[in-house]
Design a protein around this motif. Structure first.
Motif, short mmCIF file in Angstrom:
data_model
loop_
_atom_site.label_atom_id
_atom_site.label_comp_id
_atom_site.label_asym_id
_atom_site.label_seq_id
_atom_site.Cartn_x
_atom_site.Cartn_y
_atom_site.Cartn_z
N UNK A 151 0.83 -1.21 0.00
CA UNK A 151 0.00 0.00 0.00
C UNK A 151 0.86 1.26 0.00
N UNK A 152 1.94 1.25 0.79
CA UNK A 152 2.82 2.40 0.86
C UNK A 152 3.55 2.60 -0.46
N UNK A 153 3.96 1.51 -1.08
CA UNK A 153 4.68 1.59 -2.34
C UNK A 153 3.82 2.22 -3.43
N UNK A 154 2.58 1.76 -3.55
CA UNK A 154 1.74 2.30 -4.62
C UNK A 154 1.29 3.73 -4.34
N UNK A 155 0.94 4.03 -3.10
CA UNK A 155 0.52 5.39 -2.79
C UNK A 155 1.68 6.37 -2.96
N UNK A 156 2.90 5.88 -2.72
CA UNK A 156 4.07 6.72 -2.96
C UNK A 156 4.27 6.97 -4.45
N UNK A 194 -4.81 -3.57 -7.86
CA UNK A 194 -3.47 -3.01 -7.63
C UNK A 194 -2.69 -3.90 -6.66
N UNK A 195 -3.34 -4.35 -5.60
CA UNK A 195 -2.67 -5.19 -4.61
C UNK A 195 -2.15 -6.48 -5.24
N UNK A 196 -2.91 -7.05 -6.16
CA UNK A 196 -2.50 -8.31 -6.79
C UNK A 196 -1.38 -8.13 -7.81
N UNK A 197 -1.07 -6.89 -8.17
CA UNK A 197 0.10 -6.65 -9.02
C UNK A 197 1.39 -6.95 -8.27
N UNK A 198 1.34 -6.84 -6.94
CA UNK A 198 2.54 -7.00 -6.13
C UNK A 198 2.75 -8.42 -5.62
N UNK A 239 -5.37 -8.98 0.22
CA UNK A 239 -6.59 -8.46 0.87
C UNK A 239 -6.23 -7.42 1.93
N UNK A 240 -5.20 -7.70 2.72
CA UNK A 240 -4.76 -6.73 3.72
C UNK A 240 -4.26 -5.44 3.06
N UNK A 241 -3.52 -5.58 1.96
CA UNK A 241 -2.99 -4.41 1.25
C UNK A 241 -4.13 -3.53 0.73
N UNK A 242 -5.18 -4.15 0.21
CA UNK A 242 -6.34 -3.39 -0.29
C UNK A 242 -6.98 -2.59 0.83
N UNK A 243 -7.00 -3.14 2.04
CA UNK A 243 -7.56 -2.40 3.17
C UNK A 243 -6.66 -1.23 3.58
N UNK A 244 -5.36 -1.43 3.52
CA UNK A 244 -4.44 -0.32 3.79
C UNK A 244 -4.62 0.79 2.76
N UNK A 245 -4.88 0.42 1.51
CA UNK A 245 -5.03 1.42 0.44
C UNK A 245 -6.24 2.33 0.69
N UNK A 246 -7.23 1.85 1.41
CA UNK A 246 -8.37 2.72 1.74
C UNK A 246 -7.90 3.91 2.58
N UNK A 252 -5.64 -1.16 15.37
CA UNK A 252 -4.47 -1.99 15.12
C UNK A 252 -3.48 -1.32 14.19
N UNK A 253 -3.00 -2.07 13.20
CA UNK A 253 -1.99 -1.54 12.27
C UNK A 253 -2.51 -0.33 11.49
N UNK A 254 -3.81 -0.27 11.27
CA UNK A 254 -4.38 0.86 10.51
C UNK A 254 -4.26 2.18 11.27
N UNK A 255 -4.09 2.11 12.60
CA UNK A 255 -3.95 3.32 13.38
C UNK A 255 -2.73 4.13 12.99
N UNK A 256 -1.66 3.45 12.57
CA UNK A 256 -0.47 4.17 12.12
C UNK A 256 -0.78 5.02 10.88
N UNK A 257 -1.60 4.50 9.99
CA UNK A 257 -1.96 5.25 8.78
C UNK A 257 -2.84 6.45 9.13
#
Length: 460
Positions: free
Chosen positions: A281-286, A344-348, A356-363, A417-422
């Protein structure tokens, strides 16, 4: 470079300078993206190792290299004020500085990389890949910094197509080298994710070689006689470069490092799959961020040129064009990203759990796009005015006093959880955008009230 009079002419000039910068940034980012994607094809451990290594590497090449970014506003203002005769001497000094800074990074890296990675409690294989990926990259740090000086020299005069041409030549070469070193082709051992570090380091040397050749071949810059006539080292010139460059570098470091620290904290708190999905998620958003970053760099050039020429009204108009355009484009990008986040997540990765987790981070990445666009473009305008010290303080407070602690608290003490950092990243970026806007309004008000240019340069 020339002075555009009407709004339409200013828009055309800004776009003329901008689009090659965007292609260049996308090309440079493609190398990092290729490292991540192709390493992920080897294994989840290779993806995580390169992700950790990149998280340590990015603050180095963006923050420390930010010192050299001072070349852009200095040269653009020299061009605007008709002082081209001093540019060649200044570039010589910048190249000296680039070598010294690069060697300092090499020495620090050999002593610090292993202890830092050791503190993270990673799987042995992930830690091994992360460390040797970084060691491989160190072999390219000298040409990376030197070629960036030449790039900023080209760009500051409006010759942004030169950098674009060099990058377009280098990217396919980097992909080929990744294929060779990661998977072991043509008799080369298969190094996995570590091989992407060697591939990128070799590519940095190629970029420097082509950049030097361009200083001899391009008529627009050949007259400066770079690499033919060298100025003697000058402490005064180094001081000017460091006075502007260090605050720029620290501002960039504070922004980039919050993403890196988040990745490192997640490495200590969550499993390898979560680290990998976060990195996707960080790679693509960057990658998407390359648009406002390019706008920021173009704004530094046109605003610096206008300020150097004493055309303050034009500088204000470019500010409105660039900031408004950046926010609008990233708003559109966020809308598209929402609907395409799973493909996009499945490209990686082919790992469905990680995807699935990456797609949630992308939100979450969607929500900070606009704030990120605003803060980047505003910072580009401020650099055009050579205002760097107060933005450095704003960046520090926004990312390290507000953003990172907020993210940690949300992650550790709520159900996010981990989404709190975002969420914390979003808070930090929004705070920074507001601070940069207030700073720019003050500077422009001071100029309208008749503040001397020297006062503005000093960071009044």
């Amino acid at each position: 470079m020339y002075h555009a009079e009407s709004w339409s002419d200013k828009t055309k000039l800004l776009l003329k300078i901008l689009w090659p910068i965007l292609v260049t940034q996308l090309g440079l980012y493609a190398m990092n993206l290729t490292d991540t994607i192709m390493s992920g094809w080897v294994s989840k451990q290779d993806l995580a190792g390169v992700a950790i290594g990149s998280s340590l590497w990015m603050p180095i090449i963006t923050g420390i290299n930010g010192i050299l970014l001072a070349v852009t506003p200095i040269v653009s203002q020299m061009v605007g004020s008709g002082k081209q005769s001093g540019i060649a001497r200044f570039i010589s000094q910048a190249l000296y500085v680039s070598f010294m800074v690069a060697m300092a990074v090499v020495i620090a890296g050999f002593f610090l990389f292993k202890p830092v990675i050791g503190l993270m409690g990673l799987e042995d294989k992930v830690a091994h890949i992360a460390y040797y990926y970084l060691v491989a990259l160190l072999f390219g740090i000298v040409p990376l910094f030197a070629s960036n000086v030449l790039r900023y020299f080209f760009d500051a005069q409006g010759f942004t197509r030169i950098s674009m041409f060099i990058t377009l030549l280098a990217v396919p070469f980097n992909i080929l080298l990744n294929y060779v070193f990661i998977f072991g082709k043509f008799g080369v051992p298969a190094y996995g994710g570590i091989g992407s570090g060697y591939a990128t380091a070799i590519t940095y040397w190629l970029i420097l070689l082509i950049s030097i050749v361009m200083t001899f071949k391009m008529p627009a810059v050949r007259s400066y006689r770079l690499f033919i006539e060298w100025a003697a080292p000058s402490l005064k010139a180094w001081k000017e470069l460091f006075t502007i460059g260090i605050p720029i570098g620290l501002s960039i470091f504070f922004e980039v490092s919050i993403f890196s620290v988040v990745t490192l904290l997640m490495g200590m708190l969550f499993d390898t799959g979560t680290i990998a999905s976060h990195q996707i998620a960080l790679s693509f958003s960057s990658l998407v961020f390359m648009v406002p970053l390019s706008i920021s760099m173009a704004l530094t050039i046109v605003v610096g040129y206008s300020v150097g020429s004493g055309k303050m009204k034009a500088a204000r108009q470019y500010s409105l064009l660039g900031v408004g355009g950046g926010i609008g484009l990233m708003g559109l990008a966020a809308f598209v990203l929402f609907f395409l986040r799973e493909p996009i997540a499945y490209l990686y990765t082919q790992d469905s759990e990680v995807a699935v987790l990456a797609a949630q981070f992308l939100i979450f990445a969607i929500f900070y796009q606009i704030s990120d666009a605003a803060q980047a473009s505003l910072l580009g305008v401020l650099r055009g005015y050579k205002d760097v010290q107060m933005p450095f303080l704003i960046a520090f407070v926004s990312y390290w006093i507000v953003g990172l602690p907020s993210g940690y608290l949300l992650s550790a003490y709520t159900s996010m959880g981990a989404y709190g950092f975002w969420a914390g990243i979003i808070i930090g970026l929004t705070f920074a955008a507001a601070g940069f806007m207030l700073r720019l309004m003050r500077i422009q008000k001071n100029i309208r009230l008749g503040a001397a240019p020297a006062v503005v340069e000093a960071g009044a």
